[in-house]
Design an enzyme around this catalytic site. Structure first.
Site, PDB file in Angstrom:
ATOM      1  N   GLU A   1      54.567  34.448   4.823  1.00 34.81           N
ATOM      2  CA  GLU A   1      55.925  34.326   4.267  1.00 34.81           C
ATOM      3  C   GLU A   1      56.392  35.634   3.652  1.00 34.81           C
ATOM      4  OE1 GLU A   1      56.074  30.964   1.613  1.00 34.81           O
ATOM      5  OE2 GLU A   1      55.674  29.546   3.208  1.00 34.81           O
TER       6      GLU A   1
ATOM      7  N   GLU B   1      51.248  25.995   7.482  1.00 38.18           N
ATOM      8  CA  GLU B   1      51.309  25.248   6.216  1.00 38.18           C
ATOM      9  C   GLU B   1      52.141  24.006   6.457  1.00 38.18           C
ATOM     10  OE1 GLU B   1      52.333  27.283   2.509  1.00 38.18           O
ATOM     11  OE2 GLU B   1      51.266  29.059   3.234  1.00 38.18           O
TER      12      GLU B   1
HETATM   13  C1  GAL Z   1      54.245  28.277   0.498  1.00 40.07           C
HETATM   14  C2  GAL Z   1      53.319  29.465   0.271  1.00 40.07           C
HETATM   15  C3  GAL Z   1      52.020  29.037  -0.334  1.00 40.07           C
HETATM   16  C4  GAL Z   1      52.273  28.124  -1.487  1.00 40.07           C
HETATM   17  C5  GAL Z   1      53.033  26.930  -1.032  1.00 40.07           C
HETATM   18  C6  GAL Z   1      53.271  25.955  -2.173  1.00 40.07           C
HETATM   19  O1  GAL Z   1      55.550  28.695   0.591  1.00 40.07           O
HETATM   20  O2  GAL Z   1      53.047  30.117   1.463  1.00 40.07           O
HETATM   21  O3  GAL Z   1      51.313  30.161  -0.769  1.00 40.07           O
HETATM   22  O4  GAL Z   1      52.993  28.833  -2.426  1.00 40.07           O
HETATM   23  O5  GAL Z   1      54.263  27.354  -0.520  1.00 40.07           O
HETATM   24  O6  GAL Z   1      53.956  24.841  -1.781  1.00 40.07           O
END
Ligand code: GAL
Length: 912
Positions: free
Chosen positions: A510, A603
């Site tokens: 990100e 993610e």
């Molecule tokens: C994402 C990020 C992660 C963590 C996650 C929390 O945007 O890549 O590191 O922060 O959100 O929900």
């Protein structure tokens, strides 16, 4: 020709020996040294952290912090770097030459200026008296013992875990060097130091490495003298506002002293790849990088024997293949030789349960005039991994659905200090859930963690950066990206590229460069090229939560990694008009735009819950952002464990299951996260740790564990009821009951009375009885699969707490100074039922030769310091982590007591 292998080469495979003894994280045998020695240096350091006003031996000036607010949403747009102004007097120019080995263009190598800064500084002198400093063994995390910084405007906020990780500290140790070593190369190998390490030896600044997550080598040779008092002094300077999570602090991984001859295998100097893999044979290609630090050129023959490793990590049988090469390496240079061999009937490495993680080891000997001058061992695996844009990932021809989780590097109450057994426990529980893959979010892990994933057969996305040029926090990696991105990336790949578990390189998460079009893509292209130069066999990726198919960044990447975008981001009507990221589901759009690239959800979810906390009313939706009255309790900082709620930009587990099933070309998912981590306590930054884990910080399973298990292990007979059934204030009130099962239907009974049978519809992953009216007693579920009874679960209303129970995950541990036993205390009523609402204070006492390293209860809001031997239970449970005193044999008795309750104890046997 007969070659005598030195015993010490077994050190290089330390983790392969781990399964003989789960915790032997260091091995320091050191006999018969003919060619190379690798000595563990973890023991006996002196440590001091400045409480204020540190010295001025700084790496570089950092920009002033103007915004101290650390509770920004994770998807806040990264911003441009701020210039720090003048860096006159900083030591950076003396540290940068350490990177030269990892900078490919020799014209860009750094030349060390004359002089040795700090040489008159007392702490670096061998005569300095450090007797008053703390005496400790590594790995060490100076911040984890706390105390937590509570209250408004703490120095370190919730984002970084409220622990004192910031500041400057020194570690000192004397090392011994014999006369015969004076013509050797002597290296300090550090697996990780958080952060901005600068190393002095005998008063000379020898080098350093700023990035706290990478492993690095310092050449001590020019400054070493014969004798016992070669003085090491290592300065760390860990900035506040440097991370979005708890970074840990200190020398938190293993440290080694490596002695070699002047001509030797370079640092991480081997690279083994396999091709033409079939049941019958595989072709191995081996590259060996040879460093010649002698004054003359050297003719070298390399001889490499390949052996199978058994499941304990021991070499078995005769060599199954031999590779040979010859070359001449000129003085003061490095050269790569290549050799190849065919191996018959290879035992392939692959993920269980359908495949076996078989491993091999390559034992390389360098010969000069027929004399062995170096031996180097490289564990590896033979596997064929194909990336198919329509099918996803195929390992040895079998499609493997990625059922993965993201993992941060901390180990809960142990902090960042790496411990093999603690990491193994995490992986064991994840495996039990059906997980087969780990994304190392967002930084290079401890080397031993990859040895565990090799041995246990997890697929790994190995990741290095959370920021590039643009910043997420004022003191994060962006400050050193221009100087260090190339050396850090090359060091990372060279260290990890022989691990069969690593299947994908991720060089960003990100990053702000998603937003900067062609300019950002050019940065990505440079990193991609570096990765490809170091390893052309694995795909590159960087995770995107913003960049869309028509943008510049994804074009550069071999593989598309989407964070949350697959399911769509902030699609609920309540987000209309938001200035945050709002995106419709993207899987198909990316698939269409990039028909040749695999798509992976790097993610997913970021669903939240607090173990054992159930809040009412219960949402009818299967996925909704957390708000008060809708899964959230902003007063007590807890989130409902009905498991229906996620971060604003995320989705519940079930929404993700459905969207991945509807897009079968997606290779699978990495849930955010497997275990709770320290820091980043979204949505309640008054807390200390995260809510997004499937397993809490202490290692207790949240209900979500069973939701994933029901979906990821469809053949494992299981059923799980929630909530608990202790609701004295809800008699007569509607109290929904939900069931996770790998069956296809289930019947629920309350006090023997059927509340009806329910069947899962397509894309439905839980069965819910939302109208149950609470009455105390017993809830029971009988699950069916194909109309046959498949599994059962029940919960009962427990009475008042009367006693404790104590269970150790392992009742025999090694007293090697690392091994651990995790002891769970549960609170029970007189009938032995666990009381799921009991929060009694539990005191731990030990008899025998052991110590309590940490206690925890998994409550994200609990500010009792981790080393405390008394702690309140959280919803019926509390944990103590026990270590045997080094070298102890006999019993440790762990006793748990609580006022008014019957005590409990458990015995742990220690063996050497
Ligand atoms: C994402 C990020 C992660 C963590 C996650 C929390 O945007 O890549 O590191 O922060 O959100 O929900």
């Amino acid at each position: 020709m007969k070659i005598t292998y030195s015993l010490v080469f077994a050190l290089l495979t330390s983790a392969l020996l781990l399964n003989q003894c789960a915790s032997s994280q260091t091995i320091s045998k050191n006999k018969d040294v003919l060619t190379r020695e690798r000595i563990n240096l973890n023991e006996g350091w002196r440590f001091m952290k400045y409480s204020n006003a540190p010295d001025h031996l700084i790496y570089d000036v950092r920009p002033e912090i103007t915004d101290r607010n650390d509770n920004k949403a994770a998807d806040t747009k990264p911003t441009e770097a701020v210039s720090a102004g003048s860096s006159t007097g900083s030591l950076k120019v003396y540290i940068l030459p350490t990177a030269n080995e990892f900078i490919n263009d020799p014209t860009k190598h750094h030349i060390r200026p004359d002089g040795s800064p700090g040489k008159d500084f007392p702490i670096v002198q061998s005569t300095f008296n450090d007797a008053a400093w703390q005496f400790l063994d590594l790995p060490h995390d100076w911040a984890i013992t706390g105390p937590f910084m509570t209250g408004p405007n703490p120095e370190v906020g919730g984002g970084m875990g409220r622990l004192p990780s910031n500041g400057v500290a020194w570690y000192r140790k004397k090392i011994s060097v014999g006369k015969t070593d004076l013509d050797k190369k002597i290296y300090l190998d550090m697996d990780g130091a958080m952060s901005y390490a600068m190393v002095w030896i005998n008063g000379n600044l020898a080098g350093g490495w700023p990035y706290g997550y990478n492993s690095f080598r310092i050449d001590l040779t020019p400054y070493i003298k014969e004798g016992h008092d070669n003085q090491l002094a290592i300065r760390l300077d860990n900035p506040n506002h440097s991370a979005r999570w708890y970074p840990g602090a200190g020398i938190y991984r293993n440290v080694w002293l490596t002695k070699t001859n002047a001509v030797h295998v370079s640092q991480w100097g081997t690279f083994i790849t396999s091709k033409a893999i079939s049941k019958n044979s595989a072709t191995l290609d081996l590259k060996i990088s040879i460093t010649n630090n002698s004054k003359t050129s050297s003719s070298i023959t390399t001889l490499t024997h390949i052996y199978e490793l058994d499941h304990k990590g021991n070499k078995t049988g005769e060599a199954v293949a031999t590779l040979k090469s010859s070359t001449s390496v000129t003085s003061e240079s490095r050269l790569i030789t290549q050799s190849t061999a065919v191996i018959q009937h290879p035992k392939l490495w692959g993920p269980p349960p359908t495949q076996q993680p078989n491993l091999y080891i390559a034992v390389t000997t360098l010969l000069q005039n027929n004399k062995a001058i170096d031996t180097y061992e490289t564990p590896f695996g033979i596997r064929d991994v194909q990336f198919n844009p329509d099918q996803g990932i195929l390992v040895n021809g079998e499609r493997i659905q990625v059922k993965g989780v993201n993992q941060h590097h901390d180990l809960g109450g142990l902090g960042a200090a790496f411990n093999v057994r603690a990491a193994e426990r995490q992986l064991e529980m994840l495996r039990d859930m059906g997980c087969n893959a780990i994304r190392m979010s967002h930084n290079p892990p401890a080397p031993e963690l990859l040895e565990l994933t090799d041995r246990m057969g997890f697929l790994v996305v190995d990741e290095i950066f959370d920021s590039w040029e643009r910043k997420k926090t004022p003191h994060d990696f962006h400050l050193i990206f221009p100087d260090w991105s190339e050396p850090d990336a090359r060091a990372f790949i060279r260290r990890d590229r022989n691990h069969p578990s690593v299947i994908i390189w991720s060089f960003g998460n990100e990053v702000g460069e998603q937003y900067t079009g062609a300019e950002g893509a050019a940065v990505a292209q440079r990193l991609h090229n570096i990765v490809k130069e170091e390893d052309p066999t694995r795909p590159t990726t960087a995770a995107m939560n913003f960049a869309k198919p028509d943008m510049a960044l994804p074009k550069v990447l071999d593989l598309i990694s989407l964070n949350y975008q697959g399911e769509g981001i902030r699609q609920a009507p309540e987000f209309e008009g938001t200035d945050r990221i709002r995106t419709p589901p993207q899987y198909y759009a990316f698939h269409k735009q990039f028909p040749t690239k695999v798509i992976l959800s790097s993610e997913t979810a970021s669903a939240f819950s607090s173990r054992g906390v159930y809040l009412f009313p219960v949402s009818k939706e299967i996925s909704a952002p957390v708000r008060d009255g809708r899964g959230g309790d902003s007063k007590n900082h807890q989130v409902s464990a009905y498991e229906l709620h996620a971060v604003d930009f995320g989705s519940s587990a079930e929404k993700v299951f459905a969207s991945i099933e509807k897009n079968p070309f997606v290779a699978g998912e990495f849930v955010w996260t497997g275990w709770d981590h320290l820091g980043e306590p979204t949505p309640y930054y008054d807390a200390r740790s995260a809510y997004c884990g499937i397993i809490d910080l202490a290692g207790f399973k949240k209900d979500r564990f069973y939701l994933y298990q029901s979906h990821w292990r469809p053949d494992f007979a299981m059923a799980h009821i929630l909530p608990h059934w202790n609701w004295p204030d809800r008699v007569g009130e509607v109290t929904p009951v939900h069931v996770f099962t790998s069956g296809d239907e289930a019947e629920l009974f309350l006090n023997g009375k059927s509340l009806g049978k329910k069947k899962k519809e397509k894309y439905q992953y839980r069965l819910r009885w939302d109208d149950v009216v609470y009455e105390p007693g017993e809830l029971k579920v009988v699950a069916y699969k194909n109309e046959k009874v498949w599994a059962e679960d029940h919960v009962v209303t427990a009475g008042e707490p009367t006693k404790l129970s104590a269970t150790a995950d392992r009742t025999t541990i090694s007293s090697d100074g690392y091994d651990l036993s995790f002891v769970t205390i549960s609170i029970h009523d007189e009938n032995g039922n666990e009381v799921p609402i009991a929060n009694n204070l539990v005191n731990f006492q030990l008899e025998g030769s052991g110590e309590i390293i940490a206690t925890d209860n998994g409550d994200a809001t609990n500010m009792t310091f981790f080393s405390s031997s008394s702690r309140n239970a959280f919803n019926g449970k509390v944990l103590a982590i026990i270590k045997a005193k080094k070298g102890a044999i006999g019993k440790i008795v762990v006793k748990a007591s609580s006022e008014g309750l019957k005590t409990a104890e458990v015995e742990i046997n220690c063996k050497k």
